[in-house]
Design an enzyme around this catalytic site. Structure first.
Site, PDB file in Angstrom:
ATOM      1  N   GLY A 321      85.067  71.236  48.587  1.00  0.00           N
ATOM      2  CA  GLY A 321      85.530  71.654  49.898  1.00  0.00           C
ATOM      3  C   GLY A 321      84.458  71.496  50.944  1.00  0.00           C
ATOM      4  CG  ASN A 325      80.770  70.034  45.109  1.00  0.00           C
ATOM      5  OD1 ASN A 325      81.590  69.724  45.977  1.00  0.00           O
ATOM      6  ND2 ASN A 325      79.828  69.203  44.706  1.00  0.00           N
ATOM      7  CG  ASP A 435      89.481  75.218  56.054  1.00  0.00           C
ATOM      8  OD1 ASP A 435      90.429  74.549  56.517  1.00  0.00           O
ATOM      9  OD2 ASP A 435      88.742  74.800  55.153  1.00  0.00           O
TER      10      ASP A 435
END
Length: 635
Positions: A321, A325, A435
């Protein structure tokens, strides 16, 4: 021959008696946790707790009084078959806390903050000798602080702030040698403040406590609100008088100045409380230890995480992402964990700032939030440790077999919504995710939604101002105002949640919407067009076939479109979104939004692309938005 038989009989008798003895011991030990009717004592205790609480959301629904083992129940964590954690914060629980909690003698953590529980704090909590963390803050508890809390010798973290507790602070709390964090703020406590061994001790917001710490000084003095750290020894009073008037005057002036400074400092803390909702008191004197606790967090040794993940082997890589990781790992005690190895650690602040942010994230505890278990920092590494989610993310499950059924998708939407609602409106301090997407919504063993990666954007941006200018997010999920200005808000998350709802409905990733040959245009254009034409069957994931409720799909599409309106002010709050998903208030919101769009169109001249039409998300502006997203590239 006869003698041999006798010896054989003796041996048999000895074996039988020995076997019988060990059998009785086994029965005794195995029944240690059972009542005389064969019922698990922990089950009885938990059912007692459940029966005294009102549970409006049914989070304790699977607490079954006929069960033998409570370890699979919601809000419960076990180790070696014993209940060690009871965690039900922010679940709108009311009622009282049953005294049967004292029978859960293996409890190490109790988190019941941000509910509406009333009555006294049960004295029986003092029977929990293994208890390390107790958080009953932000409830409606009354009565006195139980003096029996001091019996829990292993207690390290105690919060009972923001209740209606009365009486004096038990002097026995001063004997709790393991206590490192004690928050008694914002109650109605009175009397002297005992000396505490806790490194962080907050008594702010109790107007009737005495500042000097002795009963004698409380008589005939005006109590003062205070917030103090009590690690240093108290100054000894002088038995001798002043030698002359000049010394007395100097002493009086000095004392007045000190008092004014204390009052000014108290006012500053009060002002910060009013504006920031919480003042964090943080101590990091032991940050160089290889392993330590930070509030509810554990600090891991880097070598331990290196070993758990086989030196961060690619075989253990389970996710990638924007923040780093994620590796699957196994600790020495057999616990399965997920380790996130953060990127861009040099862009953030210092060690103290990083750990302060971690402490704030760790205070966000909710059924639908991924709990931060621990962390690790070195000169070149920053790692976060979470429980491992065996069912992966919503993004991965939407592509996997067997297909997620419609009922599970609805439950995921509601769970993720409740998690974001907690971050926006119930968490203290509030957190903007920045997000929200299917890849950041994880699924536990029961396919309940768990929101992950919250707080990480701020964690890596804390050198910047409160208005963040660095856009962190995923193409296709970024709200238009965030993409263009870099300014995020709760409505930024609402936009991302709307896209998430469409992903659940269609089974497609955001940038896959509207890309088929007969689906020209972008995601929102495509969905709105089919919604207006009553062709929702073309929106629904083909893998569901006809196994869904058409009315429920239409309602979820409407919620998604309300969440993705162009102007942030037109988007609902997450509390409104959750209510709409629960079936309350959607009709009114949808009609109001439709009327606003109709008004915008009526004021627009023919063949003119007006600003009102451009910025209403019930008009055709979405393709421009997605093109901008695509041009921005991955971030």
């Amino acid at each position: 021959m006869l003698q041999g038989r006798r010896e054989a009989k003796k041996s048999y008798a000895l074996f039988s008696s020995t076997f019988f003895f060990f059998f009785i011991c086994f029965l005794s030990s195995s029944s240690a946790e059972l009542t005389d009717k064969g019922v698990n004592f922990e089950v009885v205790a938990l059912i007692g707790i459940k029966s005294s609480l009102t549970d409006p959301h049914g989070v304790l629904m699977n607490w079954d009084d006929t069960a033998v083992d409570p370890c699979s129940w919601n809000m419960i964590t076990c180790s070696d078959g014993f209940v060690i954690r009871l965690e039900a914060p922010s679940q709108n629980l009311s009622g009282t806390l049953s005294s049967s909690i004292g029978n859960l003698t293996n409890l190490q953590t109790v988190l019941l903050q941000n509910n509406y529980i009333t009555g006294n704090i049960p004295h029986e909590i003092g029977k929990l000798m293994k208890l390390k963390t107790l958080d009953l803050s932000t409830n409606n508890f009354t009565g006195q602080i139980p003096f029996t809390l001091s019996y829990s010798k292993n207690l390290q973290y105690l919060r009972v702030n923001n209740n209606s507790l009365t009486g004096t602070i038990p002097s026995s709390l001063a004997n709790m040698t393991q206590l490192t964090f004690l928050d008694l703020s914002y109650n109605n406590l009175s009397g002297p403040v005992p000396r505490s061994l806790a490194k962080t001790f907050n008594v702010m917001g109790n107007s009737q406590i005495c500042p000097t710490g002795t009963e004698k000084d409380c008589n005939g003095t005006q109590p003062k609100p205070m917030s103090i750290t009590l690690n240093s020894s108290q100054n000894k009073s002088s038995d001798g008088g002043t030698k002359n008037r000049k010394i007395a005057v100097v002493f009086g002036v000095s004392l007045t100045c000190v008092c004014l400074l204390i009052i000014g400092f108290g006012f500053l803390l009060w002002w910060r409380r009013r504006h920031n909702k919480q003042v964090l008191f943080f101590d990091i004197n032991e940050q160089n230890k290889e392993e330590m606790c930070l509030g509810n967090l554990r600090r891991f040794n880097f070598k331990e995480l290196q070993s758990a993940t086989s030196n961060f082997s690619s075989k253990n890589l389970v996710g990638k992402g924007g923040f780093g990781n994620v590796y699957k790992g196994c600790l020495h005690d057999g616990s399965i964990i997920a380790v996130k190895r953060l990127k861009d650690i040099n862009n953030g602040g210092g060690e103290v700032q990083f750990q302060t942010e971690l402490e704030m994230i760790s205070l966000a505890v909710h059924r639908n939030l991924l709990r931060l278990y621990g962390f690790c920092t070195t000169s070149s590494e920053r790692l976060l440790v979470y429980p491992y989610m065996s069912n992966g993310s919503v993004a991965s499950r939407l592509k996997a077999k067997p297909v997620l059924d419609w009922g599970t998708r609805k439950r995921i939407a509601l769970g993720a919504g409740r998690g974001l609602l907690y971050l926006h409106e119930q968490c203290d301090p509030k957190i903007i995710h920045r997000d929200v997407k299917a890849a950041n919504i994880l699924l536990d063993d029961y396919f309940e939604a768990v929101v992950g990666d919250f707080g990480l954007a701020k964690l890596l941006d804390h050198e910047e101002s409160h208005v963040t200018t660095a856009v962190r997010g995923t193409v296709g999920h970024i709200a238009p105002e965030y993409l263009s200005t870099g300014q995020s808000s709760e409505k930024t998350d609402v936009f991302g949640f709307g896209i998430l709802l469409l992903e659940l409905i269609t089974g497609l990733r955001a940038l896959e919407f509207g890309k088929a040959a007969n689906q020209r245009g972008a995601i929102l254009d495509w969905v709105k067009k089919l919604q207006q034409e009553k062709k929702l069957e073309q929106i629904v994931d083909k893998d569901l076939k006809s196994n869904y409720d058409r009315i429920e799909v239409e309602e979820m599409v409407q919620v998604a479109l309300l969440c993705t309106q162009y102007l942030p002010i037109h988007r609902p709050k997450m509390s409104e979104v959750v209510r709409m998903l629960e079936g309350d208030g959607l009709v009114e919101k949808w009609e109001a939004s439709s009327q606003r769009a109709e008004t915008n169109r009526s004021y627009s001249k023919p063949n003119e692309f007006s600003s009102s039409e451009r910025y209403s998300d019930l008009t055709d502006d979405s393709s421009v938005l997605v093109q901008a997203m695509e041009l921005s590239g991955p971030r």
